[in-house]
Design a protein around this motif. Structure first.
Motif, PDB file in Angstrom:
ATOM      1  N   GLY A  55       1.792  11.466 -13.448  1.00 19.53           N
ATOM      2  CA  GLY A  55       2.674  11.153 -12.337  1.00 19.53           C
ATOM      3  C   GLY A  55       2.572   9.721 -11.865  1.00 19.53           C
ATOM      4  O   GLY A  55       1.613   8.998 -12.142  1.00 19.53           O
ATOM      5  N   ALA A  56       3.601   9.289 -11.132  1.00 18.59           N
ATOM      6  CA  ALA A  56       3.619   7.981 -10.482  1.00 18.59           C
ATOM      7  C   ALA A  56       3.035   8.149  -9.088  1.00 18.59           C
ATOM      8  O   ALA A  56       3.719   8.582  -8.159  1.00 18.59           O
ATOM      9  N   ILE A  57       1.751   7.836  -8.974  1.00 15.32           N
ATOM     10  CA  ILE A  57       1.010   8.018  -7.729  1.00 15.32           C
ATOM     11  C   ILE A  57       0.237   6.739  -7.452  1.00 15.32           C
ATOM     12  O   ILE A  57      -0.403   6.191  -8.339  1.00 15.32           O
ATOM     13  N   SER A  58       0.300   6.269  -6.218  1.00 14.45           N
ATOM     14  CA  SER A  58      -0.479   5.103  -5.811  1.00 14.45           C
ATOM     15  C   SER A  58      -1.331   5.481  -4.621  1.00 14.45           C
ATOM     16  O   SER A  58      -0.883   6.211  -3.737  1.00 14.45           O
ATOM     17  N   THR A  59      -2.561   4.968  -4.595  1.00 11.60           N
ATOM     18  CA  THR A  59      -3.525   5.378  -3.593  1.00 11.60           C
ATOM     19  C   THR A  59      -4.245   4.168  -3.011  1.00 11.60           C
ATOM     20  O   THR A  59      -4.519   3.194  -3.710  1.00 11.60           O
ATOM     21  N   VAL A  60      -4.545   4.242  -1.728  1.00  9.80           N
ATOM     22  CA  VAL A  60      -5.372   3.233  -1.071  1.00  9.80           C
ATOM     23  C   VAL A  60      -6.479   3.956  -0.332  1.00  9.80           C
ATOM     24  O   VAL A  60      -6.275   5.037   0.234  1.00  9.80           O
ATOM     25  N   GLY A  61      -7.677   3.390  -0.344  1.00  7.92           N
ATOM     26  CA  GLY A  61      -8.821   4.006   0.297  1.00  7.92           C
ATOM     27  C   GLY A  61      -8.854   3.748   1.789  1.00  7.92           C
ATOM     28  O   GLY A  61      -8.352   2.741   2.294  1.00  7.92           O
ATOM     29  N   GLY A  62      -9.486   4.661   2.510  1.00  4.69           N
ATOM     30  CA  GLY A  62      -9.595   4.510   3.949  1.00  4.69           C
ATOM     31  C   GLY A  62     -10.380   3.286   4.365  1.00  4.69           C
ATOM     32  O   GLY A  62     -10.138   2.705   5.427  1.00  4.69           O
ATOM     33  N   SER A  63     -11.350   2.842   3.537  1.00  9.87           N
ATOM     34  CA  SER A  63     -12.133   1.654   3.877  1.00  9.87           C
ATOM     35  C   SER A  63     -11.254   0.418   3.940  1.00  9.87           C
ATOM     36  O   SER A  63     -11.507  -0.496   4.732  1.00  9.87           O
ATOM     37  N   ASP A  64     -10.205   0.367   3.108  1.00  7.91           N
ATOM     38  CA  ASP A  64      -9.271  -0.755   3.168  1.00  7.91           C
ATOM     39  C   ASP A  64      -8.400  -0.672   4.417  1.00  7.91           C
ATOM     40  O   ASP A  64      -8.105  -1.695   5.048  1.00  7.91           O
ATOM     41  N   LEU A  65      -7.968   0.527   4.782  1.00  8.66           N
ATOM     42  CA  LEU A  65      -7.133   0.677   5.973  1.00  8.66           C
ATOM     43  C   LEU A  65      -7.905   0.338   7.240  1.00  8.66           C
ATOM     44  O   LEU A  65      -7.336  -0.163   8.209  1.00  8.66           O
ATOM     45  N   THR A 140      -1.607   8.886  14.668  1.00  9.40           N
ATOM     46  CA  THR A 140      -2.730   8.869  15.601  1.00  9.40           C
ATOM     47  C   THR A 140      -4.071   9.158  14.938  1.00  9.40           C
ATOM     48  O   THR A 140      -5.096   9.202  15.621  1.00  9.40           O
ATOM     49  N   ILE A 141      -4.101   9.363  13.619  1.00 11.55           N
ATOM     50  CA  ILE A 141      -5.377   9.584  12.935  1.00 11.55           C
ATOM     51  C   ILE A 141      -6.156   8.273  12.903  1.00 11.55           C
ATOM     52  O   ILE A 141      -5.636   7.243  12.477  1.00 11.55           O
ATOM     53  N   PRO A 142      -7.408   8.253  13.333  1.00 13.80           N
ATOM     54  CA  PRO A 142      -8.196   7.021  13.237  1.00 13.80           C
ATOM     55  C   PRO A 142      -8.426   6.639  11.776  1.00 13.80           C
ATOM     56  O   PRO A 142      -8.668   7.499  10.926  1.00 13.80           O
ATOM     57  N   ALA A 143      -8.337   5.354  11.478  1.00 16.93           N
ATOM     58  CA  ALA A 143      -8.557   4.890  10.106  1.00 16.93           C
ATOM     59  C   ALA A 143      -9.953   5.257   9.619  1.00 16.93           C
ATOM     60  O   ALA A 143     -10.169   5.467   8.424  1.00 16.93           O
ATOM     61  N   GLU A 144     -10.911   5.354  10.536  1.00 18.98           N
ATOM     62  CA  GLU A 144     -12.279   5.728  10.172  1.00 18.98           C
ATOM     63  C   GLU A 144     -12.330   7.122   9.568  1.00 18.98           C
ATOM     64  O   GLU A 144     -13.207   7.430   8.755  1.00 18.98           O
ATOM     65  N   ASP A 145     -11.378   7.992   9.922  1.00 16.98           N
ATOM     66  CA  ASP A 145     -11.355   9.369   9.410  1.00 16.98           C
ATOM     67  C   ASP A 145     -10.729   9.485   8.029  1.00 16.98           C
ATOM     68  O   ASP A 145     -10.803  10.547   7.409  1.00 16.98           O
ATOM     69  N   ILE A 146     -10.087   8.436   7.542  1.00 21.29           N
ATOM     70  CA  ILE A 146      -9.301   8.521   6.311  1.00 21.29           C
ATOM     71  C   ILE A 146     -10.175   8.315   5.081  1.00 21.29           C
ATOM     72  O   ILE A 146     -10.910   7.327   4.974  1.00 21.29           O
ATOM     73  N   ASP A 166      12.541  15.231  -2.183  1.00 21.15           N
ATOM     74  CA  ASP A 166      13.490  14.235  -2.672  1.00 21.15           C
ATOM     75  C   ASP A 166      13.173  12.822  -2.202  1.00 21.15           C
ATOM     76  O   ASP A 166      13.435  11.850  -2.902  1.00 21.15           O
ATOM     77  N   ASN A 167      12.594  12.654  -1.017  1.00 22.61           N
ATOM     78  CA  ASN A 167      12.303  11.318  -0.494  1.00 22.61           C
ATOM     79  C   ASN A 167      10.844  10.923  -0.641  1.00 22.61           C
ATOM     80  O   ASN A 167      10.398   9.959  -0.018  1.00 22.61           O
ATOM     81  N   GLY A 168      10.096  11.656  -1.461  1.00 22.26           N
ATOM     82  CA  GLY A 168       8.701  11.331  -1.692  1.00 22.26           C
ATOM     83  C   GLY A 168       7.784  11.992  -0.685  1.00 22.26           C
ATOM     84  O   GLY A 168       8.212  12.602   0.292  1.00 22.26           O
ATOM     85  N   VAL A 169       6.488  11.858  -0.934  1.00 26.08           N
ATOM     86  CA  VAL A 169       5.471  12.491  -0.105  1.00 26.08           C
ATOM     87  C   VAL A 169       4.351  11.501   0.173  1.00 26.08           C
ATOM     88  O   VAL A 169       3.911  10.772  -0.725  1.00 26.08           O
ATOM     89  N   LEU A 170       3.917  11.469   1.416  1.00 30.40           N
ATOM     90  CA  LEU A 170       2.726  10.719   1.813  1.00 30.40           C
ATOM     91  C   LEU A 170       1.585  11.728   1.902  1.00 30.40           C
ATOM     92  O   LEU A 170       1.617  12.631   2.744  1.00 30.40           O
ATOM     93  N   TRP A 171       0.603  11.572   1.028  1.00 32.89           N
ATOM     94  CA  TRP A 171      -0.476  12.547   0.883  1.00 32.89           C
ATOM     95  C   TRP A 171      -1.758  11.953   1.466  1.00 32.89           C
ATOM     96  O   TRP A 171      -2.234  10.925   1.012  1.00 32.89           O
ATOM     97  N   VAL A 172      -2.312  12.602   2.481  1.00 35.41           N
ATOM     98  CA  VAL A 172      -3.459  12.076   3.213  1.00 35.41           C
ATOM     99  C   VAL A 172      -4.656  13.006   3.041  1.00 35.41           C
ATOM    100  O   VAL A 172      -4.533  14.226   3.186  1.00 35.41           O
ATOM    101  N   THR A 173      -5.802  12.412   2.734  1.00 30.21           N
ATOM    102  CA  THR A 173      -7.055  13.154   2.646  1.00 30.21           C
ATOM    103  C   THR A 173      -8.045  12.546   3.628  1.00 30.21           C
ATOM    104  O   THR A 173      -8.259  11.332   3.629  1.00 30.21           O
ATOM    105  N   THR A 174      -8.618  13.370   4.486  1.00 32.52           N
ATOM    106  CA  THR A 174      -9.598  12.875   5.452  1.00 32.52           C
ATOM    107  C   THR A 174     -11.009  13.005   4.886  1.00 32.52           C
ATOM    108  O   THR A 174     -11.247  13.711   3.906  1.00 32.52           O
ATOM    109  N   LYS A 175     -11.944  12.342   5.525  1.00 31.37           N
ATOM    110  CA  LYS A 175     -13.321  12.316   5.039  1.00 31.37           C
ATOM    111  C   LYS A 175     -13.967  13.693   5.158  1.00 31.37           C
ATOM    112  O   LYS A 175     -13.733  14.432   6.114  1.00 31.37           O
ATOM    113  N   GLN A 176     -14.789  13.996   4.168  1.00 25.41           N
ATOM    114  CA  GLN A 176     -15.540  15.237   4.146  1.00 25.41           C
ATOM    115  C   GLN A 176     -17.037  14.908   4.169  1.00 25.41           C
ATOM    116  O   GLN A 176     -17.449  13.762   4.000  1.00 25.41           O
TER     117      GLN A 176
END
Length: 748
Positions: A55-65, A140-146, A166-176
């Motif tokens: 798939g065409a998926i792009s990801t950025v880490g929470g530490s960068d945000l 409103t999610i704190p970047a520290e939680d991402i 149809d318009n794409g999906v923003l997929w978010v994973t929080t810290k575990q």
């Protein structure tokens, strides 16, 4: 040439961090195509093996945000994900509804014009930890939680989302939680925000001088000044009225604070992560915070906890909980109007106060910006969010090796209220009253509910993931259901169901084939016409593992990807956007559509009129997506990813103008619109080390364009006025070539 329009109409803030806060100027987009990622729309998570994603998926880490201090998580994504277009319009201390409008985003541009609202922005879907969410929650999610944020862009990644894809999906994973000794971490970020690039209006002297010229030009170039030489001289030497509304209405700086206290740790049986976040942003208006006045300010409290359990070597359970409380206060006058007035009110109209100490104001310029900040009271809004995810997974290897089952449930509750203390003031000019406004004392207004939402989601899944010598098979089938209740006309209840699945076959880590499907149903459409089938196929070939490239010191990775599939599109907004258009609704009609009684004089009585003409054939629009991509790694230092895509939309919900208006009221909607979108994305990341010094350079280009193929528009008088054949939202008008001059006319 990444599309990143930072259009702050009101102000532009710069955050200068102190203490632990460090604002870095570089962002890094991780190529998720070559890293493990868990993705499955509206259902259980399916782990795609590392290096073989199709798939065409792009990801950025929470530490960068986390490097970007801001109250709105959306603003941390600017320039970090190829294909995600971000346009920031303001960085005022806004509450949740304002936050959503402050940043507009699209994935791969605009693909449809069909009653999208907000000019087509923010129409993608958002999933947090596997469950659908919304911008109110995400911003409103704190970047520290991402842990990470991904965008899913093509048919392979969106195969299981059905009408939501149809318009794409923003997929978010929080810290575990993580295995290790207990860890306590404190991050304190505070800084100063300043207004930049404010284009102030002219002072009184220049304004009056040019006003004289303008009036004279309008009078046939005959010098007829409004301001006398004496007045001009007074403005020039400072004895006349000359108010700098920006200088009077704004402070030089305001504070920003964001603090996080987190706890994490655990072992193989139990892992935990807990974070407490406090955020405080002050506005730049020059107002004291008292019982009667308030600057713009935003306070937010977040508490999130994630617990991961493993027991009996068979069961694993996850519990994710988050609570958010947000309070906002502002002057009891539109901040947009305040900024507009500071820009539009001439500096010479009146002083801030009269000699008597009364607030100045006139009938033409009644809302003295400084008085409106200080004498009208304040308004406040409160927002509350409670959200929880609960999931259980069973390993069924004792039945068949690699077999598993999973069950999950999620709830989301949102509520908002408003409270204010208001007053009014008398406007004076030359010590005389100029408007009908009466002086009133500060009065507390009742607290009102301002909105509620409740979303419940559940899913059941059965999956299989196992390797056989050179082969690996990963597959999952799941059922998903959701129920939404909220405020609003025709928006109080929505229900969805989705039966979806995905199967992936990997041979020797070189050849990968994948198929996915969604059978999606919505109660927005007529019974018997509520379900749609959405299939997708994709494949990847990792050439770098072939004999002719294996072991190459130059080419570390070379992978080709292809995908094709269908997604659906629907809107959950109010009527005339696609929901319940199969049912006939009516509304009260006034004079224009009322019944007239021939009394003396004639009178009109309101009647019920159709809101639109019901159409039982209404359904979700279709999106046929194609994607071709290549991922390349060279010398262990350079990683490049290139994607080209094509999106053919059809069945876009469109007002059908084929029936002329003179046949009566015929507001009819049909799935007849068509749009074609195409473009490409390029990302390059170069990383290296010189001694103990490491560095990286990131480049990103995203391009997309669209064209309306058909929209059933009323034929315009001239072909050049048609929207068909143009891009979505292109302004249509005549070209201005200048003003008429005297020599443009005959002498007689």
């Amino acid at each position: 040439m990444y599309v990143n329009q930072n259009e702050d109409f009101y102000m532009k803030y710069i955050f200068r961090g102190f203490f632990i806060a460090v604002l870095l100027l570089s962002g890094r987009a991780i190529m998720a195509q070559d890293s493990a990622i868990t993705v499955n729309g509206a259902g259980p998570l399916l782990t795609i093996p590392s290096g073989v994603s199709t798939g065409a998926i792009s990801t950025v880490g929470g530490s960068d945000l986390f490097k970007t201090p801001t109250t709105n998580l959306s603003n941390t994504l600017i320039g970090r994900l190829p294909g995600l277009y971000v346009r920031q319009s303001t960085d005022e201390p806004l509450g949740i509804p304002g936050m959503v409008g402050a940043t507009n985003m699209t994935i791969r541009g605009l693909g449809s014009y069909g009653f999208l609202g907000n000019n087509g922005f923010n129409t993608f879907k958002i999933y947090v930890n596997g469950f659908e969410s919304n911008l109110n929650y995400f911003t409103t999610i704190p970047a520290e939680d991402i842990e990470s944020v991904s965008i899913l862009k093509d048919a392979a990644a969106l195969a299981t989302f059905g009408m939501k894809g149809d318009n794409g999906v923003l997929w978010v994973t929080t810290k575990q939680g993580r295995v290790g000794r207990p860890k306590v971490e404190l991050n304190v970020r505070t800084g100063i925000q300043r207004a930049l690039n404010i284009d102030k209006p002219l002072g009184s002297y220049d304004y009056a001088r040019l006003y004289n010229e303008a009036v004279s030009n309008d009078n046939g170039n005959v010098w007829t000044p409004v301001y006398s030489d004496a007045q001009l001289q007074a403005y020039k030497n400072g004895t006349g009225t000359n108010v700098d509304w920006y200088d009077q209405g704004l402070k030089k700086s305001a504070l920003f604070t964001s603090d996080d206290l987190s706890f994490s740790g655990g072992n193989s049986s139990a892992k935990y992560y807990l974070n407490l976040n406090y955020l405080n942003q002050q506005g730049l208006f020059n107002i004291r915070n008292t019982d009667a006045t308030s600057n713009e300010k935003l306070q937010r409290y977040n508490l999130s906890s994630n617990l991961n359990l493993n027991f009996f070597k068979i069961f694993s359970a996850d519990v994710n909980l988050r609570g958010m409380v947000e309070n906002q206060k502002a002057p009891n006058y539109s901040t947009t109007a305040l900024w507009n007035n500071m820009a539009a009110y001439p500096s010479n109209i009146y002083p801030v106060m009269q000699d008597s100490g009364k607030w100045s104001g006139t009938a033409l310029y009644p809302n003295n910006p400084i008085a409106s900040q200080n004498a009208l009271g304040w308004v406040s809004s409160q927002y509350r969010i409670l959200q929880g995810n609960f999931s259980l997974k069973e390993k069924l290897d004792f039945v068949v090796p690699g077999l598993y089952a999973a069950e999950a449930y999620s709830f989301y509750s949102y509520a908002s209220t408003t409270y204010s203390k208001t007053a009014n003031y008398v406007r004076y000019f030359n010590n005389g009253v100029t408007t009908t406004d009466q002086q009133t004392t500060l009065k507390a207004q009742p607290q009102f509910p301002a909105g509620q939402e409740d979303l419940k989601q559940a899913r059941l899944s059965l999956g299989y993931d196992h390797s056989f010598k050179d082969s690996r098979i990963s597959t999952v089938v799941d059922y998903y259901g959701s129920n939404y209740l909220g405020d609003g006309f025709l928006y109080y209840a929505t229900n969805y169901q989705n039966l979806s699945g995905r199967v992936s076959y990997d041979y020797k880590g070189k050849y990968v084939g994948e198929a996915g499907f969604s059978y999606f149903g919505s109660d927005a459409y007529a019974p018997g016409h509520r379900w749609g089938f959405y299939p997708a196929l994709s494949a990847a070939w990792i050439l770098s593992k072939e004999k002719f490239l294996s072991g190459s010191e130059v080419v570390n990775l070379l992978k080709l990807r292809l995908s094709a599939g269908r997604s659906g599109g629907m809107n959950d907004n109010v009527t005339q956007s696609g929901r319940y258009l199969f049912q006939q609704y009516y509304q009260g009609s006034s004079l224009s559509g009322g019944t007239f009684y021939m009394n003396n004089p004639p009178t009109a009585a309101p009647i019920l009129a159709p809101l639109y003409t019901a159409n039982p054939g209404i359904f979700a629009e279709k999106s046929m997506k194609y994607n071709a991509g290549v991922d390349l790694g060279l010398l262990g230092k350079l990683n490049v990813s290139l994607d080209a895509f094509l999106d053919n939309r059809s069945g876009i919900l469109t007002q059908d103008h084929s029936i002329p208006d003179y046949y009566g009221y015929n507001l009819v909607y049909n799935n007849v619109g068509k749009v074609t979108s195409k473009g490409f994305e390029f990302t390059g990341l170069f990383s290296d080390r010189v001694g103990k010094f490491s560095y990286s350079l990131n480049a990103m280009i995203s391009f997309s364009q669209n064209k309306i193929s058909y929209m059933a528009e009323t034929p315009p008088p001239y072909a050049y006025s048609a929207q068909t054949g143009r891009a979505i939202g292109v302004p249509i008008g005549l070209v201005a070539t200048g003003y008429y001059q005297l020599n443009d006319f005959n002498a007689d």
